[in-house]
Scaffold this motif. Structure first.
Motif, PDB file in Angstrom:
ATOM      1  N   GLU A   1      25.010 -11.080  16.767  1.00  0.00           N
ATOM      2  CA  GLU A   1      24.767 -10.948  15.332  1.00  0.00           C
ATOM      3  C   GLU A   1      23.275 -11.009  15.034  1.00  0.00           C
ATOM      4  O   GLU A   1      22.600 -12.001  15.305  1.00  0.00           O
ATOM      5  N   ASP A   2      22.769  -9.926  14.480  1.00  0.00           N
ATOM      6  CA  ASP A   2      21.337  -9.826  14.189  1.00  0.00           C
ATOM      7  C   ASP A   2      21.159  -8.807  13.075  1.00  0.00           C
ATOM      8  O   ASP A   2      21.631  -7.680  13.170  1.00  0.00           O
ATOM      9  N   THR A   3      20.520  -9.204  11.996  1.00  0.00           N
ATOM     10  CA  THR A   3      20.277  -8.288  10.887  1.00  0.00           C
ATOM     11  C   THR A   3      18.834  -8.413  10.443  1.00  0.00           C
ATOM     12  O   THR A   3      18.350  -9.511  10.195  1.00  0.00           O
ATOM     13  N   ARG A   4      18.172  -7.269  10.330  1.00  0.00           N
ATOM     14  CA  ARG A   4      16.782  -7.288   9.868  1.00  0.00           C
ATOM     15  C   ARG A   4      16.401  -5.927   9.304  1.00  0.00           C
ATOM     16  O   ARG A   4      16.975  -4.899   9.662  1.00  0.00           O
ATOM     17  N   LEU A   5      15.432  -5.946   8.410  1.00  0.00           N
ATOM     18  CA  LEU A   5      14.880  -4.720   7.854  1.00  0.00           C
ATOM     19  C   LEU A   5      13.403  -4.971   7.606  1.00  0.00           C
ATOM     20  O   LEU A   5      13.041  -5.896   6.881  1.00  0.00           O
ATOM     21  N   GLN A   6      12.553  -4.162   8.219  1.00  0.00           N
ATOM     22  CA  GLN A   6      11.105  -4.339   8.099  1.00  0.00           C
ATOM     23  C   GLN A   6      10.467  -3.070   7.563  1.00  0.00           C
ATOM     24  O   GLN A   6      10.690  -1.979   8.080  1.00  0.00           O
ATOM     25  N   LEU A   7       9.683  -3.233   6.499  1.00  0.00           N
ATOM     26  CA  LEU A   7       8.946  -2.123   5.902  1.00  0.00           C
ATOM     27  C   LEU A   7       7.451  -2.379   6.115  1.00  0.00           C
ATOM     28  O   LEU A   7       6.943  -3.453   5.763  1.00  0.00           O
ATOM     29  N   THR A   8       6.773  -1.394   6.677  1.00  0.00           N
ATOM     30  CA  THR A   8       5.347  -1.509   6.951  1.00  0.00           C
ATOM     31  C   THR A   8       4.603  -0.439   6.161  1.00  0.00           C
ATOM     32  O   THR A   8       5.025   0.722   6.113  1.00  0.00           O
ATOM     33  N   GLY A   9       3.523  -0.866   5.538  1.00  0.00           N
ATOM     34  CA  GLY A   9       2.703   0.069   4.788  1.00  0.00           C
ATOM     35  C   GLY A   9       1.272   0.056   5.271  1.00  0.00           C
ATOM     36  O   GLY A   9       0.948  -0.548   6.306  1.00  0.00           O
ATOM     37  N   THR A  10       0.401   0.705   4.532  1.00  0.00           N
ATOM     38  CA  THR A  10      -1.009   0.748   4.910  1.00  0.00           C
ATOM     39  C   THR A  10      -1.720  -0.569   4.635  1.00  0.00           C
ATOM     40  O   THR A  10      -2.797  -0.825   5.205  1.00  0.00           O
ATOM     41  N   GLU A  11      -1.134  -1.441   3.788  1.00  0.00           N
ATOM     42  CA  GLU A  11      -1.809  -2.673   3.408  1.00  0.00           C
ATOM     43  C   GLU A  11      -1.028  -3.944   3.755  1.00  0.00           C
ATOM     44  O   GLU A  11      -1.613  -5.038   3.769  1.00  0.00           O
ATOM     45  N   GLY A  12       0.278  -3.848   4.001  1.00  0.00           N
ATOM     46  CA  GLY A  12       1.060  -5.060   4.222  1.00  0.00           C
ATOM     47  C   GLY A  12       2.412  -4.779   4.839  1.00  0.00           C
ATOM     48  O   GLY A  12       2.760  -3.629   5.143  1.00  0.00           O
TER      49      GLY A  12
ATOM     50  N   GLY B   1       0.868  -1.165   0.000  1.00  0.00           N
ATOM     51  CA  GLY B   1       0.000   0.000   0.000  1.00  0.00           C
ATOM     52  C   GLY B   1       0.911   1.222   0.000  1.00  0.00           C
ATOM     53  O   GLY B   1       1.913   1.262  -0.710  1.00  0.00           O
ATOM     54  N   GLU B   2       0.617   2.194   0.839  1.00  0.00           N
ATOM     55  CA  GLU B   2       1.501   3.352   0.979  1.00  0.00           C
ATOM     56  C   GLU B   2       2.526   3.062   2.081  1.00  0.00           C
ATOM     57  O   GLU B   2       2.153   2.685   3.193  1.00  0.00           O
ATOM     58  N   PRO B   3       3.820   3.202   1.811  1.00  0.00           N
ATOM     59  CA  PRO B   3       4.822   2.979   2.859  1.00  0.00           C
ATOM     60  C   PRO B   3       4.606   3.929   4.032  1.00  0.00           C
ATOM     61  O   PRO B   3       4.338   5.123   3.831  1.00  0.00           O
ATOM     62  N   VAL B   4       4.738   3.391   5.233  1.00  0.00           N
ATOM     63  CA  VAL B   4       4.516   4.172   6.450  1.00  0.00           C
ATOM     64  C   VAL B   4       5.785   4.268   7.289  1.00  0.00           C
ATOM     65  O   VAL B   4       6.200   5.356   7.694  1.00  0.00           O
ATOM     66  N   SER B   5       6.432   3.106   7.555  1.00  0.00           N
ATOM     67  CA  SER B   5       7.560   3.108   8.470  1.00  0.00           C
ATOM     68  C   SER B   5       8.541   2.010   8.113  1.00  0.00           C
ATOM     69  O   SER B   5       8.206   1.039   7.425  1.00  0.00           O
ATOM     70  N   VAL B   6       9.778   2.169   8.614  1.00  0.00           N
ATOM     71  CA  VAL B   6      10.855   1.201   8.393  1.00  0.00           C
ATOM     72  C   VAL B   6      11.583   1.001   9.715  1.00  0.00           C
ATOM     73  O   VAL B   6      11.835   1.972  10.441  1.00  0.00           O
TER      74      VAL B   6
END
Length: 358
Positions: free
Chosen positions: A263-274, A164-169
């Protein structure tokens, strides 16, 4: 969920399967010898023909062990030793030494792929770009995540509207540096060689650049907190780091990085739909985890670690060199990251928000 995944093409960037780019590898630390060199050996479009080290004896020894034709020292490289035996240069030396090798490669008319971060400071990185532009040679910054299949699939999903529309990372990149390399005198802890710091320059840049690549949005302002609590990190300001980036279109990003953590690596993108999450994200074996409409799925790439990521990166670079096509990420793209990192450190020093542009 399957309708979002059916159209994926692993090497959507590839335009040729013909030809070979012969590389001179400059800087024979463990990353070059254990990752970059075997990555080129396994690539479709590359071959290593020259190895360059501070010691000619070391370069010749490693060349002999790997069946590489030539070895020379740094002075020999600057003087043009074996320049007819290679077509392009990979620079994998400490940050503050990149400029001199890129300038020499440019003078020799050789395309360059340079490790990130580009240099120790913005000003020196700008000189790299100027040298290559003046000589008319391509400069690529080695952001291997941009050719990782999981990351490229994630970008396809973003562009097709999965979020959807990107909101946060949210991003994190941490590792126990002194367990991996048990030497307190190593260059990553030397401000004269590493640059602005150690954790943001070496690790945080992965979250920053991968987010820029996925969302095609750049930061406009930053806030940060940096600290060093362990004695080995006394000379650098950011054993531990956290930063908040305000991206274009009011997307908010929070990220952490540490050279003295699990050791920990992650990247999360949250939007309005997913939601799209890369976990693990940056140290090889990148996996994709998706959620939308109360459904979730995980996608893994078998045996796809750091060496395979580098193989993709070298083949992408060779594809562009052989065809004369535009290279991305180029030097100007890398300069943006350098300016972001500088702003993060300035924000930490001032305990205030720093704007990157009006």
């Amino acid at each position: 969920m399957h309708e979002w995944l059916d159209s994926y093409e692993a090497r959507d960037w590839q335009t040729t399967g013909e030809g070979t780019v012969r590389y001179a590898l400059v800087g024979l630390g463990w990353w070059t010898t254990d990752v970059a060199l075997p990555a080129i050996e396994g690539s479709d479009l590359g071959e290593t023909t020259v190895l360059v080290s501070g010691s000619a004896a070391k370069a010749e020894r490693i060349a002999s062990e790997h069946g590489v034709e030539h070895g020379t020292d740094y002075d020999g490289f600057h003087d043009g030793d074996h320049e007819g035996a290679y077509d392009a240069v990979y620079v994998g030396t400490p940050n503050a030494t990149h400029l001199e090798f890129v300038e020499s490669a440019a003078e020799l008319g050789k395309p360059v792929i340079c490790e990130k971060p580009m240099e120790a400071t913005v000003e020196r990185a700008e000189r790299m770009v100027e040298a290559c532009e003046s000589a008319g040679v391509p400069l690529m910054v080695a952001y291997r995540m941009q050719t990782d299949p999981a990351v490229r699939r994630a970008r396809e999903l973003v562009e097709s509207g999965f979020l959807g529309e990107p909101v946060s990372v949210y991003g994190n990149n941490s590792q126990p540096l002194l367990e991996m390399i048990p030497n307190e005198d190593q260059w990553r802890l030397d401000p004269d060689l590493t640059g602005y710091g150690t954790s943001v320059m070496d690790l945080g840049i992965y979250s920053i650049n991968t987010t820029r690549f996925l969302l095609r949005r750049d930061p406009i302002a930053v806030q940060s907190r940096l600290s060093s609590v362990g004695e080995p990190f006394d000379d650098v300001p950011d054993e531990r780091s956290s930063f908040l980036l305000a991206l274009e279109d009011d997307v908010h990003m929070v990220s952490t990085a540490s050279q003295n953590g699990y050791e920990d690596t992650r990247l999360q993108l949250t939007g309005t739909e997913g939601r799209i999450e890369l976990r693990p994200a940056f140290h090889g074996e990148c996996s994709l985890h998706l959620a939308r409409d109360d459904r979730s799925v995980s996608i893994e790439h078998d045996a796809f670690g750091a060496e395979e990521e580098m193989r993709e990166e070298f083949d992408y670079f060779a594809d562009r060199v052989l065809t004369g096509a535009e290279i991305h990420p180029d030097g100007n793209h890398g300069l943006t990251d350098m300016r972001i990192v500088r702003a993060i450190h300035r924000a930490g020093e001032r305990d205030a928000s720093v704007r990157l542009r009006e």
